[in-house]
Design an enzyme around this catalytic site. Structure first.
Site, PDB file in Angstrom:
ATOM      1  N   ASP A 190     -20.183 -17.147  78.787  1.00 36.70           N
ATOM      2  CA  ASP A 190     -20.964 -17.077  80.019  1.00 36.70           C
ATOM      3  C   ASP A 190     -20.921 -15.605  80.452  1.00 36.70           C
ATOM      4  OD1 ASP A 190     -22.434 -17.552  82.310  1.00 36.70           O
ATOM      5  OD2 ASP A 190     -21.292 -19.326  82.902  1.00 36.70           O
TER       6      ASP A 190
HETATM    7  O1  LIG Z   1     -28.085 -16.049  83.336  1.00 33.65           O
HETATM    8  C1  LIG Z   1     -27.179 -16.164  82.321  1.00 33.65           C
HETATM    9  C2  LIG Z   1     -25.977 -16.985  82.730  1.00 33.65           C
HETATM   10  O2  LIG Z   1     -25.510 -16.437  83.951  1.00 33.65           O
HETATM   11  C3  LIG Z   1     -24.546 -17.090  84.715  1.00 33.65           C
HETATM   12  O3  LIG Z   1     -24.832 -16.753  86.072  1.00 33.65           O
HETATM   13  C4  LIG Z   1     -25.096 -15.409  86.450  1.00 33.65           C
HETATM   14  C5  LIG Z   1     -26.539 -15.274  86.896  1.00 33.65           C
HETATM   15  O4  LIG Z   1     -27.401 -15.367  85.797  1.00 33.65           O
HETATM   16  C6  LIG Z   1     -26.783 -13.947  87.578  1.00 33.65           C
HETATM   17  O5  LIG Z   1     -28.094 -13.908  88.133  1.00 33.65           O
HETATM   18  C7  LIG Z   1     -25.796 -13.723  88.681  1.00 33.65           C
HETATM   19  O6  LIG Z   1     -25.969 -12.451  89.185  1.00 33.65           O
HETATM   20  C8  LIG Z   1     -25.565 -12.232  90.532  1.00 33.65           C
HETATM   21  C9  LIG Z   1     -24.247 -11.512  90.557  1.00 33.65           C
HETATM   22  O7  LIG Z   1     -23.236 -12.363  90.070  1.00 33.65           O
HETATM   23  C10 LIG Z   1     -23.926 -11.103  91.966  1.00 33.65           C
HETATM   24  O8  LIG Z   1     -22.756 -10.299  91.975  1.00 33.65           O
HETATM   25  C11 LIG Z   1     -25.075 -10.300  92.549  1.00 33.65           C
HETATM   26  O9  LIG Z   1     -24.797 -10.031  93.884  1.00 33.65           O
HETATM   27  O10 LIG Z   1     -26.259 -11.100  92.512  1.00 33.65           O
HETATM   28  C12 LIG Z   1     -26.660 -11.429  91.197  1.00 33.65           C
HETATM   29  C13 LIG Z   1     -27.934 -12.267  91.285  1.00 33.65           C
HETATM   30  O11 LIG Z   1     -28.967 -11.481  91.733  1.00 33.65           O
HETATM   31  O12 LIG Z   1     -24.497 -13.822  88.143  1.00 33.65           O
HETATM   32  C14 LIG Z   1     -24.170 -15.080  87.592  1.00 33.65           C
HETATM   33  C15 LIG Z   1     -22.759 -15.050  87.125  1.00 33.65           C
HETATM   34  O13 LIG Z   1     -21.922 -14.739  88.173  1.00 33.65           O
HETATM   35  C16 LIG Z   1     -24.577 -18.595  84.650  1.00 33.65           C
HETATM   36  O14 LIG Z   1     -23.296 -19.128  84.936  1.00 33.65           O
HETATM   37  C17 LIG Z   1     -25.046 -19.163  83.334  1.00 33.65           C
HETATM   38  O15 LIG Z   1     -25.291 -20.541  83.444  1.00 33.65           O
HETATM   39  C18 LIG Z   1     -26.307 -18.446  82.925  1.00 33.65           C
HETATM   40  O16 LIG Z   1     -26.856 -18.994  81.741  1.00 33.65           O
END
Ligand SMILES: OC[C@H]1O[C@@H](O[C@H]2[C@H](O)[C@@H](O)[C@H](O[C@H]3[C@H](O)[C@@H](O)[C@H](O)O[C@@H]3CO)O[C@@H]2CO)[C@H](O)[C@@H](O)[C@@H]1O
Length: 695
Positions: free
Chosen positions: A261
């Protein structure tokens, strides 16, 4: 209807006839196809440098390519820049794709044909935009905690129903040449502290609940598996030899590759030597350090990770690419392409056939050309700020179609309940009083005097990186949002023909609502995505008879579930096998609506139950095939029954087969689902479940 039989063998594959046959057929073709793919991968591997191999297993970084995950192209073998993109209900962050229904709605149909078609269309769209690896479907969380934030991405807390849905979805996606990714492996049951919590589980619970649907995924030749953020028995899931090398690759015979992940990797050598094969996204995403790439090269040069292990990682990834024949004529990545085709028909069918009718006093439904209808609640209309106003659907404003997080897609359009009701009302000459707010003031005015009042309530949840109205992923309770109980109370006091429509990511407690004498019907409309209103009107007006069945239990009280979000560093999984209905059965707790429940506008009768042992007399074979020991996939008994539609309208029934293991030891769940099918029957028509085309 539940049929209960006593199993003759303690096997996981006692089933209606069709399931066993399907499994046997796939297993045979799967192994040979993998062999051929491995042979091509070996040839390709022999042409690669160590740096090439490291590149194949290491993402280039977040936002450093067209997709959420990307690896570099290797020109010498015609290997492309691999595009990995969410997700389980459609192509995330794309320009013109279908927003399919969430997994939980697909499960709620109990219709394997619709679930498979959904998978085929998901695959067609992924290929159309040049996505090589579609990051879904989801079997973890399984849904042991009813308020788990991401439960709606998967297929519910029964491992058999989830396993069937995983298989159908994966085979559908991969039939179009797209690699599916079964995620999140494993025991990732809550969003709270998901990146630190340790899930501690015993071996039997691991096998019979959480690993079970992943075995189906492997049996269906899934190309990839995503390891999860949490720890398993104290070690990071992406670095646990016992679950990656042991359970997944050895015991289940998984031939594809394990990707992390996004930033679930913690060490260079630990992940490599425990069985992880690809790191994602490969950059310093969320402030983490890069652990493979140059570091992996060094570790291989130092002998901390063997050359053979690096070869194995790269070979698994290449073999999956060859297995899906992506080496020939695969489209270039273009997430802006319009690939929707006629796929909205599947969305409407799943949204509609996943609707569960929970209560229908005095046959208030279907509606019969009312002269005046009241439509009440903020979720009866589209989000005033726009259908995709909130990033990754991170708000609960207006009509609800899916939860929030990475498992979402942009809506290409959205039909809210009021939009579809208005169209129908115009053709019937019905007047609609609309009150598109959740405030109880104004309710009496809007609701009184109408033939019926439709009141819309919701409950939402999602992935923990977004907080919506104070909810960070997991729901804090099982109440409807926006004062839903009070809103329904006010409507039911003003109108004695109140119909409650619920859009929700999971169970809510309905006791306050059901206590209102004016509440005549409860329509559990789930998560219908872009076809929200159309699907609802199909059912409310009897264009189809409701045929959805609950994919989880609805309790009388939140504490009845016996599981809750853990706030500390460890979840002991103390409930063991006893989640959802297994827990209610064991403890004699009456649910409000049981798993598998759903009313219809017609009636069905059952007769002629017959059980035939079909176990082979020869010695059991312990060979490992994709999905585990081959004898686990044998059908040991065939159960048939005659079902008749004795009512006045067309309908569909879902006979469900539950087994009880021969020993009455308290360690065994009293009942376990091991078969189901959906029979569509005209009035007076008889169907035979478990035989016909399958036996
Ligand atoms: O997308 C691939 C896999 O990602 C994991 O989740 C992540 C998600 O895709 C991502 O958009 C998100 O980003 C955020 C980040 O964590 C945060 O710090 C920031 O402020 O905002 C971002 C969003 O704009 O992070 C996620 C992980 O923490 C999923 O678990 C998985 O299922 C996906 O396939």
């Amino acid at each position: 209807m539940h049929l209960l039989i006593f199993a003759v063998l303690a096997t996981s594959s006692l089933a209606w006839a069709e399931t066993g046959e399907k499994q046997a057929r796939q297993a045979g073709s799967g192994s040979a196809a993998w062999d051929a793919a491995y042979s091509q991968a070996s040839t390709a591997l022999s042409k690669l440098s160590q740096q090439d191999k490291v590149n194949i297993v290491t993402g280039v970084g977040w936002n450093k390519g067209p997709c959420v995950g990307n690896t570099p192209a290797i020109g010498s073998i015609g290997y492309p820049q691999l595009c990995l993109q969410d997700g389980p209900l459609g192509i995330r962050l794309a320009g013109s794709v279908t927003a399919f229904t969430p997994g939980i709605q697909a499960a709620s149909t109990w219709d394997v044909e619709l679930i498979r078609q959904r998978g085929i269309y998901l695959g067609a769209e992924a290929k159309g935009v040049g996505v090589h690896v579609l990051l879904g479907p989801v079997a973890g969380p399984l849904g042991k905690i009813p308020n788990g934030g991401r439960n709606w991405e998967g297929f519910g807390p029964d491992p058999y129903l989830t396993g069937i849905a995983m298989s159908e979805t994966i085979e559908g996606i991969q039939s179009n040449g797209v690699q599916a990714c079964a995620k999140h492996f494993i025991l990732n049951e809550q969003e709270t502290n998901r990146e630190t919590i340790s899930s501690v589980v015993d071996d039997r619970t691991m096998h019979e609940l959480y690993l079970f649907p992943f075995a189906d995924a492997v049996h269906s030749n899934v190309a990839s598996v995503m390891c999860s953020y949490n720890k398993v028995n104290g070690t990071w899931a992406c670095e646990t030899d016992k679950i990656l090398n042991g359970l997944l690759k050895k015991e289940l015979g998984f031939k594809g590759y394990v990707m992390s992940d996004w930033n679930a990797q913690h060490t260079t050598n630990g992940a490599a030597n425990s069985g992880m094969d690809m790191t994602m996204p490969g950059s310093d995403f969320n402030g983490k350090t890069i652990l493979w790439g140059p570091q992996l090269n060094t570790a291989v040069n130092n002998g901390q990770v063997s050359k053979a292990r690096l070869d194995d990682m790269a070979k698994r990834i290449l073999a999956s690419w060859y297995l899906l024949k992506q080496n020939s004529g695969y489209p270039a990545t273009n997430l802006k392409a319009n690939v929707q085709g006629n796929h909205k028909e599947n969305v409407r069918a799943v949204a509609r056939d996943g609707i569960v009718l929970l209560k229908n006093d005095d046959n208030i439904l279907p509606l019969k050309k009312p002269s005046k209808l009241a439509v009440i609640g903020s979720s009866s209309v589209v989000n005033p700020a726009g259908i995709n106003a909130c990033a990754d659907r991170g708000c609960n404003t207006g009509a609800l179609g899916m939860g929030w997080g990475s498992g979402t897609a942009e809506y290409p359009y959205f039909v809210a309940p009021y939009d579809a009701l208005k169209t129908r009302a115009q053709s019937d000459g019905t007047t609609i009083n609309l009150l598109s707010s959740d405030s109880t003031s104004g309710v009496a005015n809007a609701a009184s005097g109408a033939d019926a009042a439709l009141v819309f309530i919701t409950a939402d949840s999602g992935e923990g990186y977004t907080t919506v109205e104070g909810v960070t992923g997991d729901r804090p309770n099982l109440d409807p949002w926006h004062n839903g109980n009070q809103l329904v109370q006010a409507v039911a006091q003003a109108n004695k023909n109140t119909i409650v429509v619920v859009h929700s990511t999971g169970p809510i407690i309905l006791e306050t609502i059901l206590a209102q004498p004016g509440v005549k019907a409860v329509v559990w409309a789930g998560l219908p995505s872009q076809e929200n209103g159309n699907a609802l009107v199909d059912v409310l007006y009897g264009l189809v008879s409701p045929s959805g069945k609950l994919p989880y239990t609805i309790a009388r009280s939140e504490s009845d579930y016996g599981t809750a979000v853990q706030r500390g560093g460890t979840d002991q999984f103390a409930e063991g096998l006893f989640i959802d209905y297994r827990h209610f059965d064991k403890n004699g707790i009456a649910p409000r609506y049981e798993f598998g429940f759903g009313l219809s506008y017609t009636n069905f009768t059952y007769s002629s139950l017959s059980i035939t042992s079909t176990a082979s007399s020869g010695p059991a074979s312990g060979d490992t095939i994709p999905g585990g020991r081959s004898d686990l996939w044998e059908t040991v008994a065939t159960v048939t029954a005659v079902v008749k539609n004795t009512g006045g309208v067309q309908g569909a029934e879902v006979p469900q087969l539950y087994i009880t293991l021969p020993s009455s030891a308290p360690s065994n769940p009293p009942k376990q689902l091991r078969g189901f099918t959906k029979l569509k029957l005209a009035p007076g028509e008889t169907g035979v479940v478990g035989s016909q085309e399958w036996s």
